[in-house]
Motif scaffolding. Structure first.
Motif, PDB file in Angstrom:
ATOM      1  N   ALA A   1       0.812  -1.213   0.000  1.00 29.51           N
ATOM      2  CA  ALA A   1       0.000   0.000   0.000  1.00 29.51           C
ATOM      3  C   ALA A   1       0.847   1.266   0.000  1.00 29.51           C
ATOM      4  CB  ALA A   1      -0.923   0.000   1.217  1.00 29.51           C
ATOM      5  N   LYS A   2       2.136   1.150   0.285  1.00 28.73           N
ATOM      6  CA  LYS A   2       3.012   2.319   0.377  1.00 28.73           C
ATOM      7  C   LYS A   2       3.685   2.679  -0.946  1.00 28.73           C
ATOM      8  CE  LYS A   2       4.207   1.273   5.204  1.00 28.73           C
ATOM      9  NZ  LYS A   2       5.321   1.017   6.160  1.00 28.73           N
ATOM     10  N   VAL A   3       3.519   1.832  -1.976  1.00 31.52           N
ATOM     11  CA  VAL A   3       4.316   2.029  -3.180  1.00 31.52           C
ATOM     12  C   VAL A   3       3.461   2.118  -4.441  1.00 31.52           C
ATOM     13  CG1 VAL A   3       6.224   0.766  -2.138  1.00 31.52           C
ATOM     14  CG2 VAL A   3       4.678  -0.433  -3.707  1.00 31.52           C
ATOM     15  N   PHE A   4       4.069   2.704  -5.463  1.00 33.42           N
ATOM     16  CA  PHE A   4       3.553   2.679  -6.821  1.00 33.42           C
ATOM     17  C   PHE A   4       4.355   1.615  -7.542  1.00 33.42           C
ATOM     18  CE2 PHE A   4       3.378   3.858 -11.254  1.00 33.42           C
ATOM     19  CZ  PHE A   4       2.093   4.333 -11.437  1.00 33.42           C
ATOM     20  N   LEU A   5       3.677   0.539  -7.922  1.00 36.14           N
ATOM     21  CA  LEU A   5       4.352  -0.659  -8.429  1.00 36.14           C
ATOM     22  C   LEU A   5       4.294  -0.717  -9.951  1.00 36.14           C
ATOM     23  CD1 LEU A   5       5.722  -3.405  -7.855  1.00 36.14           C
ATOM     24  CD2 LEU A   5       3.427  -4.382  -7.605  1.00 36.14           C
ATOM     25  N   MET A   6       5.466  -0.790 -10.562  1.00 36.70           N
ATOM     26  CA  MET A   6       5.565  -0.900 -12.017  1.00 36.70           C
ATOM     27  C   MET A   6       6.326  -2.158 -12.394  1.00 36.70           C
ATOM     28  SD  MET A   6       8.014  -0.475 -14.664  1.00 36.70           S
ATOM     29  CE  MET A   6       9.151   0.902 -14.453  1.00 36.70           C
ATOM     30  N   THR A   7       5.866  -2.828 -13.454  1.00 43.32           N
ATOM     31  CA  THR A   7       6.656  -3.879 -14.059  1.00 43.32           C
ATOM     32  C   THR A   7       6.537  -3.767 -15.572  1.00 43.32           C
ATOM     33  OG1 THR A   7       7.344  -6.192 -13.849  1.00 43.32           O
ATOM     34  CG2 THR A   7       4.994  -5.798 -14.208  1.00 43.32           C
ATOM     35  N   LYS A   8       7.333  -4.586 -16.266  1.00 46.53           N
ATOM     36  CA  LYS A   8       7.388  -4.520 -17.729  1.00 46.53           C
ATOM     37  C   LYS A   8       7.142  -5.914 -18.304  1.00 46.53           C
ATOM     38  CE  LYS A   8      11.258  -1.378 -16.946  1.00 46.53           C
ATOM     39  NZ  LYS A   8      11.904  -2.096 -15.830  1.00 46.53           N
ATOM     40  N   ILE A   9       6.540  -5.924 -19.482  1.00 43.04           N
ATOM     41  CA  ILE A   9       6.184  -7.169 -20.150  1.00 43.04           C
ATOM     42  C   ILE A   9       6.878  -7.215 -21.509  1.00 43.04           C
ATOM     43  CG2 ILE A   9       4.306  -8.515 -21.151  1.00 43.04           C
ATOM     44  CD1 ILE A   9       4.231  -8.452 -18.098  1.00 43.04           C
ATOM     45  N   ASP A  10       7.462  -8.366 -21.834  1.00 45.19           N
ATOM     46  CA  ASP A  10       8.159  -8.525 -23.114  1.00 45.19           C
ATOM     47  C   ASP A  10       7.230  -8.895 -24.258  1.00 45.19           C
ATOM     48  OD1 ASP A  10      10.744  -8.060 -22.077  1.00 45.19           O
ATOM     49  OD2 ASP A  10      10.881 -10.132 -21.375  1.00 45.19           O
ATOM     50  N   GLY A  11       6.123  -9.573 -23.977  1.00 42.22           N
ATOM     51  CA  GLY A  11       5.262 -10.119 -25.013  1.00 42.22           C
ATOM     52  C   GLY A  11       4.777  -9.075 -26.002  1.00 42.22           C
ATOM     53  N   ARG A  12       4.905  -9.388 -27.287  1.00 43.93           N
ATOM     54  CA  ARG A  12       4.422  -8.495 -28.346  1.00 43.93           C
ATOM     55  C   ARG A  12       3.037  -8.912 -28.836  1.00 43.93           C
ATOM     56  NH1 ARG A  12       8.321  -6.059 -26.234  1.00 43.93           N
ATOM     57  NH2 ARG A  12      10.126  -5.355 -27.467  1.00 43.93           N
ATOM     58  N   THR A  13       2.652 -10.139 -28.548  1.00 43.16           N
ATOM     59  CA  THR A  13       1.333 -10.623 -28.943  1.00 43.16           C
ATOM     60  C   THR A  13       0.379 -10.587 -27.754  1.00 43.16           C
ATOM     61  OG1 THR A  13       1.768 -12.938 -28.378  1.00 43.16           O
ATOM     62  CG2 THR A  13       2.430 -12.188 -30.587  1.00 43.16           C
ATOM     63  N   LYS A  14      -0.900 -10.591 -28.057  1.00 40.62           N
ATOM     64  CA  LYS A  14      -1.910 -10.580 -27.012  1.00 40.62           C
ATOM     65  C   LYS A  14      -1.791 -11.808 -26.117  1.00 40.62           C
ATOM     66  CE  LYS A  14      -6.917 -10.098 -26.417  1.00 40.62           C
ATOM     67  NZ  LYS A  14      -8.216  -9.893 -27.122  1.00 40.62           N
ATOM     68  N   VAL A  15      -1.568 -12.942 -26.738  1.00 36.61           N
ATOM     69  CA  VAL A  15      -1.463 -14.193 -25.979  1.00 36.61           C
ATOM     70  C   VAL A  15      -0.268 -14.160 -25.037  1.00 36.61           C
ATOM     71  CG1 VAL A  15      -0.994 -16.668 -26.167  1.00 36.61           C
ATOM     72  CG2 VAL A  15      -2.669 -15.594 -27.679  1.00 36.61           C
ATOM     73  N   GLU A  16       0.888 -13.763 -25.543  1.00 38.05           N
ATOM     74  CA  GLU A  16       2.095 -13.773 -24.713  1.00 38.05           C
ATOM     75  C   GLU A  16       2.025 -12.716 -23.626  1.00 38.05           C
ATOM     76  OE1 GLU A  16       5.419 -15.775 -23.600  1.00 38.05           O
ATOM     77  OE2 GLU A  16       4.092 -16.256 -25.275  1.00 38.05           O
ATOM     78  N   TYR A  17       1.464 -11.560 -23.944  1.00 40.12           N
ATOM     79  CA  TYR A  17       1.305 -10.504 -22.936  1.00 40.12           C
ATOM     80  C   TYR A  17       0.458 -11.002 -21.767  1.00 40.12           C
ATOM     81  CZ  TYR A  17       0.141  -5.915 -20.910  1.00 40.12           C
ATOM     82  OH  TYR A  17      -0.005  -4.847 -20.051  1.00 40.12           O
TER      83      TYR A  17
END
Length: 334
Positions: free
Chosen positions: A108-124
Protein backbone atom coordinates in the motif's frame (compact mmCIF):
# COMPACT_ATOMS: atom_id res chain seq x y z
CA UNK A 1 15.55 -26.18 -14.73
CA UNK A 2 14.28 -24.82 -18.05
CA UNK A 3 13.18 -21.19 -17.98
CA UNK A 4 9.56 -21.97 -18.78
CA UNK A 5 9.40 -24.60 -16.06
CA UNK A 6 10.89 -22.15 -13.62
CA UNK A 7 8.34 -19.50 -14.50
CA UNK A 8 5.49 -21.91 -13.96
CA UNK A 9 6.95 -22.98 -10.64
CA UNK A 10 7.52 -19.42 -9.47
CA UNK A 11 4.00 -18.44 -10.41
CA UNK A 12 2.44 -21.41 -8.69
CA UNK A 13 4.45 -20.75 -5.56
CA UNK A 14 3.42 -17.13 -5.28
CA UNK A 15 -0.07 -16.85 -6.68
CA UNK A 16 -1.56 -18.85 -3.81
CA UNK A 17 -0.26 -16.23 -1.41
CA UNK A 18 -1.44 -13.27 -3.49
CA UNK A 19 -2.97 -10.51 -1.41
CA UNK A 20 -5.46 -7.85 -2.35
CA UNK A 21 -3.98 -4.53 -3.37
CA UNK A 22 -5.10 -1.23 -1.96
CA UNK A 23 -4.63 0.32 -5.40
CA UNK A 24 -7.74 1.53 -7.17
CA UNK A 25 -7.98 1.00 -10.90
CA UNK A 26 -9.90 4.25 -11.32
CA UNK A 27 -8.42 6.92 -9.04
CA UNK A 28 -5.01 8.13 -7.83
CA UNK A 29 -3.79 6.63 -4.58
CA UNK A 30 -2.44 8.66 -1.66
CA UNK A 31 0.80 7.27 -0.24
CA UNK A 32 2.92 8.46 2.68
CA UNK A 33 5.65 10.98 1.85
CA UNK A 34 8.86 10.92 3.90
CA UNK A 35 10.84 14.11 4.64
CA UNK A 36 14.11 14.25 2.72
CA UNK A 37 12.72 12.58 -0.39
CA UNK A 38 11.49 14.49 -3.45
CA UNK A 39 8.00 13.69 -4.70
CA UNK A 40 6.63 14.59 -8.10
CA UNK A 41 3.46 14.22 -10.12
CA UNK A 42 3.46 11.19 -12.42
CA UNK A 43 2.65 13.05 -15.60
CA UNK A 44 -1.07 13.73 -15.91
CA UNK A 45 -2.20 10.65 -13.96
CA UNK A 46 -2.76 12.50 -10.67
CA UNK A 47 -0.38 10.12 -8.89
CA UNK A 48 2.44 11.38 -6.64
CA UNK A 49 5.61 9.29 -6.55
CA UNK A 50 9.18 9.55 -5.32
CA UNK A 51 11.55 11.20 -7.80
CA UNK A 52 13.99 8.37 -7.14
CA UNK A 53 12.83 4.97 -8.36
CA UNK A 54 14.19 1.64 -7.15
CA UNK A 55 15.52 -0.27 -10.16
CA UNK A 56 14.16 -3.80 -10.30
CA UNK A 57 17.04 -5.63 -11.96
CA UNK A 58 19.54 -4.95 -9.20
CA UNK A 59 17.30 -6.08 -6.33
CA UNK A 60 17.28 -9.64 -7.67
CA UNK A 61 21.07 -10.08 -7.72
CA UNK A 62 21.77 -10.64 -4.02
CA UNK A 63 22.74 -14.26 -3.19
CA UNK A 64 20.53 -14.20 -0.08
CA UNK A 65 16.85 -13.32 -0.75
CA UNK A 66 16.65 -11.80 2.72
CA UNK A 67 19.13 -9.13 1.65
CA UNK A 68 16.96 -8.20 -1.33
CA UNK A 69 13.85 -7.96 0.82
CA UNK A 70 15.64 -5.91 3.46
CA UNK A 71 16.98 -3.52 0.81
CA UNK A 72 13.54 -2.98 -0.74
CA UNK A 73 11.86 -2.38 2.60
CA UNK A 74 14.60 -0.02 3.76
CA UNK A 75 14.21 2.00 0.57
CA UNK A 76 10.45 2.26 1.17
CA UNK A 77 10.90 3.15 4.85
CA UNK A 78 13.24 5.96 3.78
CA UNK A 79 10.84 7.43 1.25
CA UNK A 80 11.17 5.67 -2.11
CA UNK A 81 7.70 4.83 -3.40
CA UNK A 82 8.35 4.09 -7.10
CA UNK A 83 9.16 0.42 -7.64
CA UNK A 84 10.58 -0.69 -11.01
CA UNK A 85 10.60 -4.31 -12.19
CA UNK A 86 10.28 -6.57 -15.23
CA UNK A 87 8.94 -10.02 -16.05
CA UNK A 88 12.35 -11.21 -17.26
CA UNK A 89 14.69 -9.70 -14.64
CA UNK A 90 16.91 -12.41 -13.20
CA UNK A 91 14.63 -15.14 -14.56
CA UNK A 92 11.74 -13.78 -12.54
CA UNK A 93 13.60 -13.62 -9.23
CA UNK A 94 13.38 -9.81 -9.08
CA UNK A 95 9.59 -9.93 -9.15
CA UNK A 96 9.43 -12.83 -6.69
CA UNK A 97 11.58 -10.98 -4.15
CA UNK A 98 9.73 -7.72 -4.60
CA UNK A 99 6.45 -9.54 -4.05
CA UNK A 100 7.82 -10.97 -0.82
CA UNK A 101 9.08 -7.55 0.28
CA UNK A 102 5.70 -5.91 -0.36
CA UNK A 103 3.89 -8.13 2.15
CA UNK A 104 2.97 -6.89 5.64
CA UNK A 105 1.48 -3.59 4.48
CA UNK A 106 4.31 -2.47 2.22
CA UNK A 107 2.28 -2.87 -0.99
CA UNK A 108 0.00 0.00 0.00
CA UNK A 109 3.01 2.32 0.38
CA UNK A 110 4.32 2.03 -3.18
CA UNK A 111 3.55 2.68 -6.82
CA UNK A 112 4.35 -0.66 -8.43
CA UNK A 113 5.56 -0.90 -12.02
CA UNK A 114 6.66 -3.88 -14.06
CA UNK A 115 7.39 -4.52 -17.73
CA UNK A 116 6.18 -7.17 -20.15
CA UNK A 117 8.16 -8.53 -23.11
CA UNK A 118 5.26 -10.12 -25.01
CA UNK A 119 4.42 -8.50 -28.35
CA UNK A 120 1.33 -10.62 -28.94
CA UNK A 121 -1.91 -10.58 -27.01
CA UNK A 122 -1.46 -14.19 -25.98
CA UNK A 123 2.10 -13.77 -24.71
CA UNK A 124 1.30 -10.50 -22.94
CA UNK A 125 -1.57 -12.08 -21.01
CA UNK A 126 0.56 -15.07 -20.04
CA UNK A 127 3.41 -12.92 -18.75
CA UNK A 128 1.05 -10.50 -16.97
CA UNK A 129 -0.53 -13.32 -14.99
CA UNK A 130 2.92 -14.61 -14.03
CA UNK A 131 4.02 -11.15 -12.95
CA UNK A 132 0.92 -10.63 -10.83
CA UNK A 133 1.50 -13.97 -9.14
CA UNK A 134 5.13 -13.27 -8.35
CA UNK A 135 4.42 -9.72 -7.19
CA UNK A 136 1.59 -10.99 -5.00
CA UNK A 137 -0.88 -8.34 -6.07
CA UNK A 138 -4.15 -8.26 -7.95
CA UNK A 139 -3.45 -4.79 -9.36
CA UNK A 140 -0.18 -3.53 -10.87
CA UNK A 141 -0.11 0.26 -10.99
CA UNK A 142 1.85 0.57 -14.23
CA UNK A 143 2.76 -2.03 -16.84
CA UNK A 144 5.09 -1.01 -19.65
CA UNK A 145 5.97 -2.70 -22.93
CA UNK A 146 9.62 -3.64 -22.44
CA UNK A 147 12.59 -3.08 -24.72
CA UNK A 148 10.98 -1.32 -27.65
CA UNK A 149 14.30 -1.40 -29.49
CA UNK A 150 13.43 -2.57 -33.02
CA UNK A 151 11.50 -0.62 -35.66
CA UNK A 152 9.07 -3.52 -36.01
CA UNK A 153 8.22 -3.63 -32.30
CA UNK A 154 5.51 -0.95 -32.56
CA UNK A 155 3.98 -2.69 -35.55
CA UNK A 156 3.84 -6.00 -33.71
CA UNK A 157 2.33 -4.45 -30.57
CA UNK A 158 -0.37 -2.59 -32.52
CA UNK A 159 -1.19 -5.51 -34.87
CA UNK A 160 -4.58 -7.21 -34.78
CA UNK A 161 -3.21 -9.85 -32.41
CA UNK A 162 -0.87 -7.40 -30.71
CA UNK A 163 -0.17 -6.85 -27.04
CA UNK A 164 -1.76 -3.39 -26.93
CA UNK A 165 -5.20 -5.05 -27.03
CA UNK A 166 -4.32 -7.22 -24.05
CA UNK A 167 -3.03 -4.20 -22.12
CA UNK A 168 -6.18 -2.18 -22.77
CA UNK A 169 -8.36 -5.12 -21.73
CA UNK A 170 -6.29 -5.65 -18.59
CA UNK A 171 -6.74 -2.00 -17.68
CA UNK A 172 -10.48 -2.24 -18.29
CA UNK A 173 -10.59 -5.33 -16.07
CA UNK A 174 -8.76 -3.52 -13.26
CA UNK A 175 -5.61 -5.66 -13.39
CA UNK A 176 -3.43 -2.71 -14.34
CA UNK A 177 -3.96 1.00 -13.89
CA UNK A 178 -1.61 2.70 -16.36
CA UNK A 179 0.18 1.75 -19.59
CA UNK A 180 3.58 2.81 -20.90
CA UNK A 181 6.63 1.60 -22.82
CA UNK A 182 10.39 1.52 -22.48
CA UNK A 183 13.43 1.25 -24.70
CA UNK A 184 17.10 2.14 -24.79
CA UNK A 185 18.35 1.74 -28.34
CA UNK A 186 17.42 4.64 -30.61
CA UNK A 187 15.11 7.68 -30.31
CA UNK A 188 13.67 6.86 -33.75
CA UNK A 189 12.08 3.70 -32.35
CA UNK A 190 10.46 5.61 -29.49
CA UNK A 191 9.11 8.19 -31.92
CA UNK A 192 7.72 5.38 -34.08
CA UNK A 193 5.93 3.94 -31.03
CA UNK A 194 4.43 7.34 -30.22
CA UNK A 195 3.29 7.77 -33.84
CA UNK A 196 1.61 4.37 -33.82
CA UNK A 197 -0.19 5.23 -30.59
CA UNK A 198 -1.59 8.42 -32.09
CA UNK A 199 -2.64 6.52 -35.22
CA UNK A 200 -4.54 3.98 -33.11
CA UNK A 201 -5.98 6.57 -30.70
CA UNK A 202 -4.04 5.19 -27.73
CA UNK A 203 -2.57 7.47 -25.07
CA UNK A 204 0.44 6.18 -23.17
CA UNK A 205 0.68 7.32 -19.56
CA UNK A 206 4.46 6.92 -19.37
CA UNK A 207 7.55 6.47 -21.49
CA UNK A 208 10.87 5.30 -20.05
CA UNK A 209 14.14 6.19 -21.76
CA UNK A 210 17.87 6.76 -21.23
CA UNK A 211 18.50 10.20 -19.79
CA UNK A 212 22.01 10.90 -18.59
CA UNK A 213 24.99 13.24 -18.93
CA UNK A 214 26.06 11.62 -22.21
CA UNK A 215 22.71 11.15 -23.94
CA UNK A 216 22.57 14.78 -25.08
CA UNK A 217 25.55 14.17 -27.40
CA UNK A 218 24.59 10.90 -29.12
CA UNK A 219 21.23 9.55 -30.35
CA UNK A 220 19.61 11.82 -27.82
CA UNK A 221 16.37 10.73 -26.21
CA UNK A 222 16.50 13.94 -24.18
CA UNK A 223 16.46 16.14 -27.27
CA UNK A 224 14.36 14.04 -29.65
CA UNK A 225 11.81 12.10 -27.58
CA UNK A 226 11.27 14.02 -24.36
CA UNK A 227 9.74 17.15 -26.00
CA UNK A 228 7.28 15.01 -27.98
CA UNK A 229 6.25 13.02 -24.92
CA UNK A 230 5.77 16.10 -22.77
CA UNK A 231 3.73 17.82 -25.48
CA UNK A 232 1.42 14.79 -25.53
CA UNK A 233 1.07 14.81 -21.74
CA UNK A 234 3.09 11.62 -21.30
CA UNK A 235 5.12 11.18 -18.12
CA UNK A 236 8.88 10.76 -18.70
CA UNK A 237 10.73 8.16 -16.64
CA UNK A 238 14.53 8.43 -16.74
CA UNK A 239 16.86 5.43 -16.71
CA UNK A 240 20.51 4.56 -17.45
CA UNK A 241 21.80 7.38 -15.26
CA UNK A 242 25.09 5.50 -14.89
CA UNK A 243 24.68 3.11 -17.82
CA UNK A 244 25.34 0.21 -15.44
CA UNK A 245 28.48 2.05 -14.25
CA UNK A 246 29.99 2.35 -17.74
CA UNK A 247 29.33 6.10 -17.73
CA UNK A 248 31.04 6.44 -14.35
CA UNK A 249 34.04 4.54 -15.74
CA UNK A 250 34.57 7.41 -18.19
CA UNK A 251 35.81 9.44 -15.21
CA UNK A 252 33.89 12.49 -16.39
CA UNK A 253 31.16 12.62 -13.76
CA UNK A 254 30.50 11.69 -10.13
CA UNK A 255 27.42 9.67 -9.08
CA UNK A 256 25.66 12.44 -7.14
CA UNK A 257 26.03 15.01 -9.90
CA UNK A 258 24.87 12.47 -12.48
CA UNK A 259 21.71 11.92 -10.42
CA UNK A 260 21.28 15.67 -9.94
CA UNK A 261 21.48 16.14 -13.70
CA UNK A 262 18.64 13.69 -14.30
CA UNK A 263 16.55 15.20 -11.52
CA UNK A 264 17.03 18.67 -13.04
CA UNK A 265 15.26 17.68 -16.26
CA UNK A 266 11.45 17.54 -16.67
CA UNK A 267 11.16 13.91 -15.60
CA UNK A 268 8.89 12.43 -12.95
CA UNK A 269 11.26 9.68 -11.78
CA UNK A 270 14.94 8.85 -12.10
CA UNK A 271 15.07 5.06 -11.86
CA UNK A 272 18.44 3.88 -10.58
CA UNK A 273 19.93 0.48 -9.84
CA UNK A 274 20.42 -0.10 -6.12
CA UNK A 275 22.09 -3.37 -5.15
CA UNK A 276 23.49 -2.65 -1.69
CA UNK A 277 22.91 -0.32 1.27
CA UNK A 278 25.68 2.12 0.38
CA UNK A 279 24.23 2.63 -3.11
CA UNK A 280 20.83 3.25 -1.51
CA UNK A 281 22.46 5.82 0.77
CA UNK A 282 23.99 7.49 -2.30
CA UNK A 283 20.61 7.78 -4.05
CA UNK A 284 18.95 9.15 -0.92
CA UNK A 285 21.75 11.65 -0.43
CA UNK A 286 21.24 12.84 -4.01
CA UNK A 287 17.57 13.46 -3.23
CA UNK A 288 18.30 15.16 0.09
CA UNK A 289 20.88 17.55 -1.39
CA UNK A 290 19.15 18.20 -4.69
CA UNK A 291 18.80 21.70 -6.07
CA UNK A 292 17.98 22.10 -9.76
CA UNK A 293 21.12 22.70 -11.77
CA UNK A 294 21.41 26.10 -13.38
CA UNK A 295 21.76 26.40 -17.16
CA UNK A 296 25.43 27.23 -16.63
CA UNK A 297 25.97 24.13 -14.48
CA UNK A 298 24.25 21.94 -17.07
CA UNK A 299 26.34 23.44 -19.87
CA UNK A 300 29.55 22.86 -17.94
CA UNK A 301 28.61 19.26 -17.19
CA UNK A 302 27.74 18.52 -20.80
CA UNK A 303 30.94 20.15 -22.01
CA UNK A 304 32.88 17.88 -19.67
CA UNK A 305 31.22 14.74 -21.07
CA UNK A 306 31.07 15.74 -24.76
CA UNK A 307 34.23 14.04 -26.04
CA UNK A 308 33.66 10.80 -24.13
CA UNK A 309 30.04 10.68 -25.30
CA UNK A 310 30.54 11.47 -28.98
CA UNK A 311 30.49 7.90 -30.31
CA UNK A 312 28.35 6.26 -27.66
CA UNK A 313 31.11 4.01 -26.37
CA UNK A 314 30.02 4.50 -22.75
CA UNK A 315 26.32 4.11 -23.62
CA UNK A 316 26.61 0.45 -24.50
CA UNK A 317 22.83 0.03 -24.43
CA UNK A 318 22.68 2.12 -27.62
CA UNK A 319 25.69 0.75 -29.50
CA UNK A 320 25.97 -2.93 -28.53
CA UNK A 321 23.63 -5.85 -27.70
CA UNK A 322 24.96 -5.85 -24.12
CA UNK A 323 21.59 -4.80 -22.61
CA UNK A 324 19.26 -6.40 -25.18
CA UNK A 325 17.66 -9.25 -23.26
CA UNK A 326 14.86 -9.75 -25.78
CA UNK A 327 17.37 -9.98 -28.65
CA UNK A 328 19.10 -12.83 -26.89
CA UNK A 329 15.74 -14.45 -26.07
CA UNK A 330 13.35 -13.78 -28.98
CA UNK A 331 10.90 -16.41 -27.68
CA UNK A 332 9.96 -13.95 -24.92
CA UNK A 333 8.33 -11.75 -27.56
CA UNK A 334 5.87 -14.40 -28.70
Amino acid sequence: MERRDFLKTATAATVAAATGSSASASAPVTRPEIPGMIYRNLGTTGERVSAIGLGGFHIGKQPDPADSIRLIRTAIDRGITFMDNCWDYNDGISEVRMGQALRDGYRAKVFLMTKIDGRTKVEYNKQLEQSMGRLQTDVIDLVQFHEIIRMEDPDRIFAEDGAIHAALEARQAGKIRYIGFTGHKDPAVHLRMLEMAVKHNVHFDTVQMPINVMDAHFRSFTHEVMPVALKQGICVLAMKTFGDNFILKSNTVQPIEALHYGLSLPVSVVITGIDKPEILDQALEAARTFKPLSSTQVANLLARTKDAASEGKFELFKTTPHFDGTAANPKWLG
